[in-house]
Design an enzyme around this catalytic site. Structure first.
Site, mmCIF file in Angstrom:
data_model
loop_
_atom_site.group_PDB
_atom_site.id
_atom_site.type_symbol
_atom_site.label_atom_id
_atom_site.label_comp_id
_atom_site.label_asym_id
_atom_site.label_seq_id
_atom_site.Cartn_x
_atom_site.Cartn_y
_atom_site.Cartn_z
ATOM 1 N N ASP A 64 0.854 -1.180 0.000
ATOM 2 C CA ASP A 64 0.000 0.000 0.000
ATOM 3 C C ASP A 64 0.892 1.232 0.000
ATOM 4 O O ASP A 64 2.118 1.137 -0.077
ATOM 5 C CB ASP A 64 -0.920 -0.017 1.220
ATOM 6 C CG ASP A 64 -0.135 0.096 2.524
ATOM 7 O OD1 ASP A 64 -0.195 1.147 3.168
ATOM 8 O OD2 ASP A 64 0.563 -0.882 2.880
ATOM 9 N N ASP A 415 0.756 -17.614 -4.250
ATOM 10 C CA ASP A 415 1.283 -16.539 -5.089
ATOM 11 C C ASP A 415 0.125 -15.853 -5.801
ATOM 12 O O ASP A 415 -0.132 -16.077 -6.983
ATOM 13 C CB ASP A 415 2.292 -17.110 -6.091
ATOM 14 C CG ASP A 415 2.986 -16.018 -6.903
ATOM 15 O OD1 ASP A 415 2.869 -14.835 -6.534
ATOM 16 O OD2 ASP A 415 3.638 -16.362 -7.911
#
Length: 448
Positions: A64, A415
């Site tokens: 983020d 993943d």
């Protein structure tokens, strides 16, 4: 993996910090497809007030775009310790902020983060915990997160971490940029003065803020680290008295973002014998050896030569923190068992693990391909040199819960960009990787 690949990986791991820069333009020449204009340049509102402050700069923390003092302090400490222990490894060929006449590129990069951290300090010395928007953005490039920036309240954990990182920086930068170093030391002292008159202020997200919390309701280890760093920087006996009264053997292996006592120990062990107390040094060293010997012994029972008793969110950080601890112990009392075990922990990160995956992006076809990292998702390709979090047996996100509910703890990894608890990246995960790789690259025989 041959040495040439090892160096290439190391350089990419170091470059990650530059590519995570906030508040400045990353040119196409320097950042390629991850280039972007200056982002998050607006003044931020101090939570609960109508006041605004300039807190531009620093590194985006993770996948983020928030910036958080607590994990930033760990990242800065790891990089400063790595550069101090293995300065020759940090060449100016990293293609980061560019060489300086006064200091290596990696120290220029750390300085960029420290300048931002100083903007987060209040006039009374207290340090704001973080600056983020109220919520996380979608998978967009940083210039497209345009919601209001909000500075969350002061915490004593952030203030202690800040004081420690700034005092550590003083010792490194004093001979390179005297004015900057002095400013770091003054900021550290102001934060300590705030702590002296302020009881613990735990941090929890204020109403309406749902970004990363990095909460900590026990700041005793942060205060200890700060005292050690300030004593190392100044020799002031006030800090020394605090250290002697608060040393804690339980902190010997604590190199995380929430538990930081071992950073204080590492700093104290670096103080010259004519300043430090021999009895205190000996006690810290004995605790370090006990922790390192225990790691070696427990790692022998693992097929991959590592020890993780709980695959937490960010378990790969734990693996690398363990390797850091072993290398620190080896500095004081060299043992081949320490360095061999540390290498096995790094091998685990690079592919010798139950998943058979390299947890560092961009190394090979076996690397993680879909990290929870907004620029990588926006571009459609994983940025190279980022360490993903690794197995999280507690399955903290919906994607992990959907796909990993019946697998063993060491295989609780997917993943997938939606799995933030197993596949996100972070500056304070890359930083121990930098430390471990730098130390092992600098070790005799590393080219063999």
């Amino acid at each position: 993996m041959d040495n040439i690949d090892f160096i290439k990986i190391f350089n990419n791991v170091c470059r990650m910090f530059y590519l995570q820069r906030c508040g400045c333009r990353l040119s196409e020449d320097m950042a390629g497809e991850f280039s972007h204009p200056a982002c998050h340049t607006a003044a931020a509102r101090i939570y609960g007030t109508a006041q605004y402050a300039d807190v531009g700069g620093g590194w985006h923390d993770a996948g983020d775009y928030g910036r958080y003092i607590v994990p930033a302090s760990k990242a800065v400490a790891d990089l400063l310790l790595a550069n101090k222990a293995a300065p020759s490894i940090f060449s100016d060929n990293l293609n980061i902020s560019g060489p300086s006449n006064s200091m290596p590129g990696i120290l220029e990069e750390i300085k960029y983060e420290l300048i931002w951290m100083k903007k987060m300090q209040r006039e009374d010395g207290g340090v704001y915990h973080k600056v983020t928007c109220a919520k996380f953005p979608g998978f967009v490039m940083p210039q497209y997160e345009t919601d209001e920036l909000i500075i969350s309240p002061v915490s004593t954990a952030a203030s202690g971490d800040f004081a420690a990182a700034m005092a550590m920086a003083y010792r490194i930068y004093a001979s390179l940029d005297h004015a900057f170093a002095q400013d770091c030391l003054m900021a550290a002292k102001r934060a300590w003065n705030f702590l002296e008159t302020t009881p613990c202020i735990p941090f929890t997200n204020p109403d309406g803020i749902i970004t990363g919390e990095y909460g900590d309701d026990n700041d005793s280890d942060e205060r200890y680290w700060a005292a050690c760093a300030l004593f190392a920087a100044t020799g002031d006996k006030t800090y020394h008295r605090y250290i002697k009264s608060n040393i804690n053997p339980a902190w010997a292996a604590d190199l995380g973002w929430a538990d930081v006592g071992a950073y204080g120990n590492a700093v104290y062990l670096s103080i010259s014998n004519d300043v430090a107390d021999a009895t205190v040094k000996s006690a810290i060293a004995m605790d370090l050896f006990r922790a390192a010997d225990s790691l070696v012994e427990k790692s022998r029972d693992n097929d991959y030569g590592v020890f993780v008793d709980d695959f937490i969110w960010g378990s790969n950080m734990v693996v690398l923190n363990n390797a850091m601890l072993l290398l620190m112990a080896n500095d004081i009392q060299p043992k081949s068992e320490y360095t061999v075990c540390a290498r096995r922990h790094l091998d685990y990160i690079l592919g010798n693990n139950p998943m058979g995956i390299c947890y560092v992006t961009g190394c090979s076809d076996l690397s993680a391909q879909h990290p929870h990292h907004r620029p990588s998702v926006a571009v459609g390709r994983a940025m190279s040199g980022m360490l993903v979090g690794g197995p999280d047996q507690h399955l903290h996100d919906a994607c992990a819960q959907k796909h990993l509910g019946s697998v063993s703890p060491a295989r609780c990894y997917i993943d997938d960009a939606e799995s933030y608890s197993t596949n996100e990246v972070a500056i304070y995960w890359n930083s121990p990787l930098v430390y471990v790789m730098a130390r092992l690259l600098a070790a005799p025989g590393s080219a063999d």
